[in-house]
Scaffold this active site. Structure first.
Site, PDB file in Angstrom:
ATOM      1  N   PRO A 160      31.365  47.966  41.939  1.00 37.34           N
ATOM      2  CA  PRO A 160      32.318  47.290  41.070  1.00 37.34           C
ATOM      3  C   PRO A 160      33.745  47.805  41.288  1.00 37.34           C
ATOM      4  O   PRO A 160      33.927  48.840  41.936  1.00 37.34           O
ATOM      5  CB  PRO A 160      31.825  47.625  39.662  1.00 37.34           C
ATOM      6  CG  PRO A 160      30.851  48.731  39.812  1.00 37.34           C
ATOM      7  CD  PRO A 160      30.383  48.766  41.213  1.00 37.34           C
ATOM      8  N   PRO A 161      34.734  47.100  40.733  1.00 31.91           N
ATOM      9  CA  PRO A 161      36.122  47.528  40.944  1.00 31.91           C
ATOM     10  C   PRO A 161      36.379  48.909  40.350  1.00 31.91           C
ATOM     11  O   PRO A 161      35.747  49.281  39.363  1.00 31.91           O
ATOM     12  CB  PRO A 161      36.938  46.488  40.185  1.00 31.91           C
ATOM     13  CG  PRO A 161      36.033  45.335  39.976  1.00 31.91           C
ATOM     14  CD  PRO A 161      34.645  45.874  39.939  1.00 31.91           C
TER      15      PRO A 161
ATOM     16  N   VAL B 146      35.827  51.950  41.535  1.00 35.03           N
ATOM     17  CA  VAL B 146      34.941  53.093  41.750  1.00 35.03           C
ATOM     18  C   VAL B 146      35.387  53.920  42.945  1.00 35.03           C
ATOM     19  O   VAL B 146      34.708  54.865  43.335  1.00 35.03           O
ATOM     20  CB  VAL B 146      33.478  52.652  41.965  1.00 35.03           C
ATOM     21  CG1 VAL B 146      32.914  52.097  40.685  1.00 35.03           C
ATOM     22  CG2 VAL B 146      33.367  51.652  43.088  1.00 35.03           C
TER      23      VAL B 146
ATOM     24  N   THR C  17      38.616  51.659  47.820  1.00 31.62           N
ATOM     25  CA  THR C  17      39.865  51.673  48.584  1.00 31.62           C
ATOM     26  C   THR C  17      40.311  53.101  48.833  1.00 31.62           C
ATOM     27  O   THR C  17      40.744  53.464  49.919  1.00 31.62           O
ATOM     28  CB  THR C  17      40.974  50.954  47.794  1.00 31.62           C
ATOM     29  OG1 THR C  17      40.437  49.730  47.335  1.00 31.62           O
ATOM     30  CG2 THR C  17      42.175  50.712  48.648  1.00 31.62           C
TER      31      THR C  17
ATOM     32  N   SER D  72      17.578  36.871  33.717  1.00 33.57           N
ATOM     33  CA  SER D  72      17.225  38.179  33.177  1.00 33.57           C
ATOM     34  C   SER D  72      17.384  38.274  31.669  1.00 33.57           C
ATOM     35  O   SER D  72      17.037  39.285  31.071  1.00 33.57           O
ATOM     36  CB  SER D  72      18.030  39.279  33.870  1.00 33.57           C
ATOM     37  OG  SER D  72      19.364  39.182  33.489  1.00 33.57           O
TER      38      SER D  72
ATOM     39  N   LYS E  93      23.184  47.993  34.674  1.00 34.87           N
ATOM     40  CA  LYS E  93      22.854  47.619  33.302  1.00 34.87           C
ATOM     41  C   LYS E  93      22.603  48.862  32.453  1.00 34.87           C
ATOM     42  O   LYS E  93      23.052  48.943  31.303  1.00 34.87           O
ATOM     43  CB  LYS E  93      21.607  46.728  33.299  1.00 34.87           C
ATOM     44  CG  LYS E  93      21.886  45.328  33.826  1.00 34.87           C
ATOM     45  CD  LYS E  93      20.603  44.511  33.912  1.00 34.87           C
ATOM     46  CE  LYS E  93      20.904  43.094  34.350  1.00 34.87           C
ATOM     47  NZ  LYS E  93      19.679  42.328  34.594  1.00 34.87           N
TER      48      LYS E  93
HETATM   49  P1  ADP Z   1      38.148  50.080  44.300  1.00 32.77           P
HETATM   50  O1  ADP Z   1      38.749  49.945  45.636  1.00 32.77           O
HETATM   51  O2  ADP Z   1      36.706  50.432  44.346  1.00 32.77           O
HETATM   52  O3  ADP Z   1      38.389  48.924  43.396  1.00 32.77           O
HETATM   53  P2  ADP Z   1      40.051  52.198  43.960  1.00 32.77           P
HETATM   54  O4  ADP Z   1      39.800  52.912  45.211  1.00 32.77           O
HETATM   55  O5  ADP Z   1      41.265  51.340  43.888  1.00 32.77           O
HETATM   56  O6  ADP Z   1      38.810  51.320  43.569  1.00 32.77           O
HETATM   57  O7  ADP Z   1      40.044  53.253  42.785  1.00 32.77           O
HETATM   58  C1  ADP Z   1      40.838  53.153  41.620  1.00 32.77           C
HETATM   59  C2  ADP Z   1      41.371  54.502  41.232  1.00 32.77           C
HETATM   60  O8  ADP Z   1      40.323  55.355  40.816  1.00 32.77           O
HETATM   61  C3  ADP Z   1      42.033  55.211  42.371  1.00 32.77           C
HETATM   62  O9  ADP Z   1      43.173  55.828  41.890  1.00 32.77           O
HETATM   63  C4  ADP Z   1      41.014  56.253  42.796  1.00 32.77           C
HETATM   64  O10 ADP Z   1      41.642  57.370  43.354  1.00 32.77           O
HETATM   65  C5  ADP Z   1      40.325  56.581  41.509  1.00 32.77           C
HETATM   66  N1  ADP Z   1      38.942  57.004  41.738  1.00 32.77           N
HETATM   67  C6  ADP Z   1      37.854  56.224  41.834  1.00 32.77           C
HETATM   68  N2  ADP Z   1      36.739  56.944  42.055  1.00 32.77           N
HETATM   69  C7  ADP Z   1      37.133  58.235  42.112  1.00 32.77           C
HETATM   70  C8  ADP Z   1      36.426  59.475  42.321  1.00 32.77           C
HETATM   71  N3  ADP Z   1      35.119  59.536  42.518  1.00 32.77           N
HETATM   72  N4  ADP Z   1      37.149  60.598  42.330  1.00 32.77           N
HETATM   73  C9  ADP Z   1      38.486  60.558  42.134  1.00 32.77           C
HETATM   74  N5  ADP Z   1      39.199  59.437  41.923  1.00 32.77           N
HETATM   75  C10 ADP Z   1      38.536  58.278  41.905  1.00 32.77           C
END
Ligand code: ADP
Length: 814
Positions: free
Chosen positions: A368-369, A371, A374, A690, A733
């Protein structure tokens, strides 16, 4: 005393040259018989000489040229021994001890002996007049001399027109030679040489030589002049024409602003170090461009195309680092936990380091977004020392968006891949293809097939973009992909991917991520530091619980950022206190709570069941509400339900009817009743099988009037035969249920295996019950059981043998 005739311009008859002559030394010039020159007289001895001379009538003096013009007070040896007797024609007094004297040369003289040095030099001299002879050779020389002299005069426009006539009028060979020499531009010693040459023929030959040399010099000068003038003329003409052209174009509005720099393209083409084939194409377009009308549409198209060609990174690349332990450090220092994913990434990098062929799978980060997909990509780029580039494929449904439009379309551009390459500026970046699952396809072609070519190591060394027309080498690029869900990714693409799952975080994980990464990062980004601001544990939990509801930490980061901004304002306003932001302060910064814990708010009610849903942004809880009203047995379903969900509502209702007696409700309850099932958050489309279990529970509760516990959530598909079937997205879930404060989760038995992926914290803090049959459900979820539950009314149905008791294994149907 020698009597000589005056020079050509002489007006006063023969001149007497005495044997003793006052000698006037002359610097820098030579006086010839017949010539008239003005001289400045300022030296003491010379002044005395002039003063003495003018006291006489028709004075004649001797003029000798100094060997060295710098000698101030010349003696005998400092002057040449041959000079010229001269008449003083006029003396003009310029100042005290300074005269301008006009002299006329009379005849050559040769010094016999100096007789006086002071107050001025006097010498005994001999006049050497030219002999009056003629012969054929002399005549020929005269003619020759006159001829060349006239040609020289012609080439010297600065001479007066009469000069030619003057030359013509002199017939005495010696006079002619002297006249010419005194007017030629010669060195002093050269002139002196002529003066000293008493022999007429020899003198004339010498002069002839000088004159010829002069003629040559003049001819060359003339030639250079005309050349220069021609050149100047041409340049000037061109300049003037260009200026006019510019003015005309300006008037017509056709001026190409950057028109001047066309030639730059040639340099840029060379600098870009394109492959030979591409360079050839670029040069061809360049040549075409040069002859095009700048106002034409084609000019713009070609120019833009050339700009694209020269700006692509054909041969610019960064150097790879690929140090595995450093890569590990970077991944760890940027990300909390995610051990499995990090391990796999390191393996991947290690293989790449050992094996240079790039045929490995493409890593796809799935989750999901927010996490960290990126940010993992960025860390990989950092670890490898490569540039990072991300393009979103969301909503791309047209092949041309990947591969570009042909240049025949006005305003066409290369596709996103080539655009990205230009933007990143190197040919070996980490290229993240974001939202692979959002890729669409329609009649305009299938973008997935273009992407396949991009990702295929066999083909991508000559990726063809419709706009570029020339192949571009993508083989050095390292591609990564991300997706929220894997199902919609086209199978052919899925085949090339290796999936790394990032399921989302529990509340505790979020707290740790926030403490270790997000809060320090935001504090720094807002120019604060730990001394000025502290976000307490309570404050952080409040943000997580009441201001965000997500699987990732993106909104959490944003909200923490907002708090920092609020503090920054106060600091900027001059406040010196340290800010400790606690739970009670959060609304000051973030406004009223965005999410209430709905589960807790809700009192246990009959007809409202808590389901678990899977969404692309992580899991979520959903409420299913059922109600009844008098009617004729219609089932109304609202809340934007998809077909599959509607069907499972129908199935749930049918199952309730089939179990009516067992539930203790009237068997024909539908005859006088309409039933309405609604799933709130009505604007969001919902689908999938579900929610079957939840629908059944809601209906059963509503019809029996028994409330459902508010801390129980459930998921599972049902069949008409009463089985509970497994469903997807268990991990998400369960995490959603955990976030929502649920205490008991009901899951299909066959989903028990999916629990390995669920974080321990969630496992420990909730109770999990696995069910196989629908009949097991009610005792697990209702606050109290219906009185008549499980009692088979007299004359009742045959399906039920033993009614279940709460907590006991349920009955099975035969
Ligand atoms: P995605 O690409 O999965 O939508 P992002 O990479 O844009 O998510 O992450 C959003 C923000 O959350 C970023 O600033 C990222 O550094 C931070 N973040 C996400 N997961 C972690 C983690 N496990 N440890 C540290 N920072 C995290």
């Amino acid at each position: 005393m020698t009597k000589v005739k005056g020079g050509p311009t002489d007006s006063g008859g023969p001149v007497e040259v005495p044997e003793q002559l006052s000698i006037l030394p002359l610097r820098n010039s030579v006086l010839f018989p017949g010539a008239i020159i003005p001289i400045d007289v300022g030296r003491r001895k010379s002044v005395r000489l002039v003063e003495e001379a003018i006291s006489r009538e028709r004075p004649v003096i001797g003029i000798l040229t100094q060997r060295d013009a710098r000698t101030e007070d010349p003696n005998d040896g400092d002057m040449y021994a041959v000079g010229c007797a001269a008449r003083i024609l006029k003396v003009i007094k310029l100042a005290k001890d300074n005269f301008s004297v006009i002299l006329q040369g009379v005849t050559r003289i040769r010094i016999d002996e100096y007789t006086q040095q002071d107050p001025f030099i006097i010498a005994r001299v001999q006049a050497v007049p030219d002999p009056a002879t003629t012969d054929v050779e002399l005549d020929a020389l005269v003619m020759n001399l006159k001829d060349i002299a006239k040609r020289v005069i012609k080439l010297m426009p600065e001479l007066p027109k009469e000069a030619g006539a003057l030359v013509d009028s002199v017939n005495e060979p010696g006079q002619l030679a002297d006249l010419i020499t005194s007017n030629l531009d010669l060195q002093v010693d050269e002139k002196q040489d002529v003066l000293e040459t008493f022999d007429l023929k020899a003198r004339m030959r010498t002069v002839l030589q000088f004159l010829s040399r002069q003629l040559e010099v003049l001819k060359v000068r003339e030639k250079i002049n005309t050349q220069v003038q021609e050149e100047m003329g041409r340049n000037q003409r061109e300049y003037v024409l260009r200026q006019q052209l510019k003015a005309i174009k300006e008037e017509l509005g056709e001026l190409d602003e950057a028109g001047g720099d066309l030639e730059e393209f040639k340099e840029k083409i060379a600098e870009a170090k394109m492959p030979a084939e591409v360079e050839k194409a670029a040069l061809k377009q360049f040549e075409r461009l040069k002859v095009m009308q700048p106002s034409s549409a084609e000019y713009t198209v070609t120019r833009t195309y050339l700009e694209w060609l020269v700006e692509l990174p054909w041969s610019v690349s960064t150097e790879d680092k690929l140090d595995i332990s450093e890569a590990r450090d970077i991944l760890n220092s940027d990300h909390y936990d995610l051990e499995k994913v990090k391990k796999r990434i390191l393996e991947y990098l290690a293989v790449r380091k050992l094996k240079s062929d790039k045929k490995g799978p493409i890593l796809c980060l799935l989750g999901p977004p927010g996490v960290g997909k990126t940010s993992l990509g960025r860390s990989i780029a950092k670890a490898m020392g490569r540039k990072f580039l991300r393009i979103s494929l969301g909503g791309v449904r047209d092949e041309a968006e990947i591969r570009g439009h042909r240049r025949t379309y006005v305003g066409s551009l290369p596709g996103r891949i080539i655009q990205g390459m230009k933007k990143v500026g190197t040919n070996n970046p980490i290229f993240m293809l974001d939202e692979l699952d959002k890729l669409g396809h329609d009649f305009r072609g299938d973008p997935a097939s273009a992407l396949l070519e991009v990702l295929d190591p066999e083909q991508n060394n000559s990726f063809s973009d419709h706009y570029l027309e020339v192949p571009f080498d993508l083989s050095k690029v390292m591609f990564l992909a991300t997706a929220n869900i894997i199902d919609p990714v086209p199978p052919a693409l899925k085949d090339r991917l290796e999936i790394l799952e990032l399921p989302g975080y529990t509340r505790d994980e979020k707290r740790s991520i926030a403490k270790q990464f997000l809060i320090p990062k935001q504090i720094e980004e807002h120019g604060l530091d730990g001394k000025v601001m502290e976000l307490t544990e309570g404050g952080l939990c409040e943000i997580i619980d009441s201001y965000t509801r997500e699987a990732g930490v993106r909104n959490l980061e944003r909200e923490v950022g907002s708090v920092c901004r609020g503090v920054a304002v106060k600091v900027a306003e001059g406040s010196k206190d340290k800010f400790t932001v606690d739970a009670k302060d959060i609304p000051d910064f973030l406004g009223p709570q965005k999410y209430m814990s709905e589960v807790a708010e809700r009192t246990a009610e009959a007809g409202v069941a808590t389901g678990l849903a899977w969404t692309p942004v992580g899991g979520d809880i959903l409420f299913i509400e059922a109600t009844k009203m008098p009617g004729k047995g219609t089932l109304v379903l609202t809340g934007q339900l998809g077909d599959v969900m509607k069907e499972s509502a129908q199935a749930a209702l049918s199952f309730v009817r089939s179990r009516a007696r067992w539930l203790g409700i009237e068997e024909n309850f539908l005859e006088k009743t309409d039933i309405h099932v609604h799933i709130p958050a009505g604007a969001i489309p919902k689908d999938g099988p579900s929610a079957g279990v939840t629908m059944f529970v809601a209906l059963a509760s509503m019809l029996t009037g028994k409330p459902i516990r508010n801390d129980v959530a459930m998921t599972g598909e049902i069949t008409l035969r009463g089985s509970v079937l497994p469903v997807g997205g268990i991990k998400e879930k369960v995490l959603a249920a955990h976030r929502a404060g649920i205490k008991r989760v009901i899951l299909p038995e066959r989903n028990q295996k999916d629990m390995v992926d669920v974080p321990d914290q969630a496992k420990n803090e909730m109770e999990f019950v696995y069910v196989k049959r629908i009949d097991e459900l009610l005792p697990l979820v209702l606050t109290e059981m219906p009185e008549k539950y499980g009692k088979i009314p007299s004359g009742g149905g045959t399906t039920m043998i033993t009614p279940p008791t709460p907590g006991q294994p349920p009955p099975t149907t035969a």
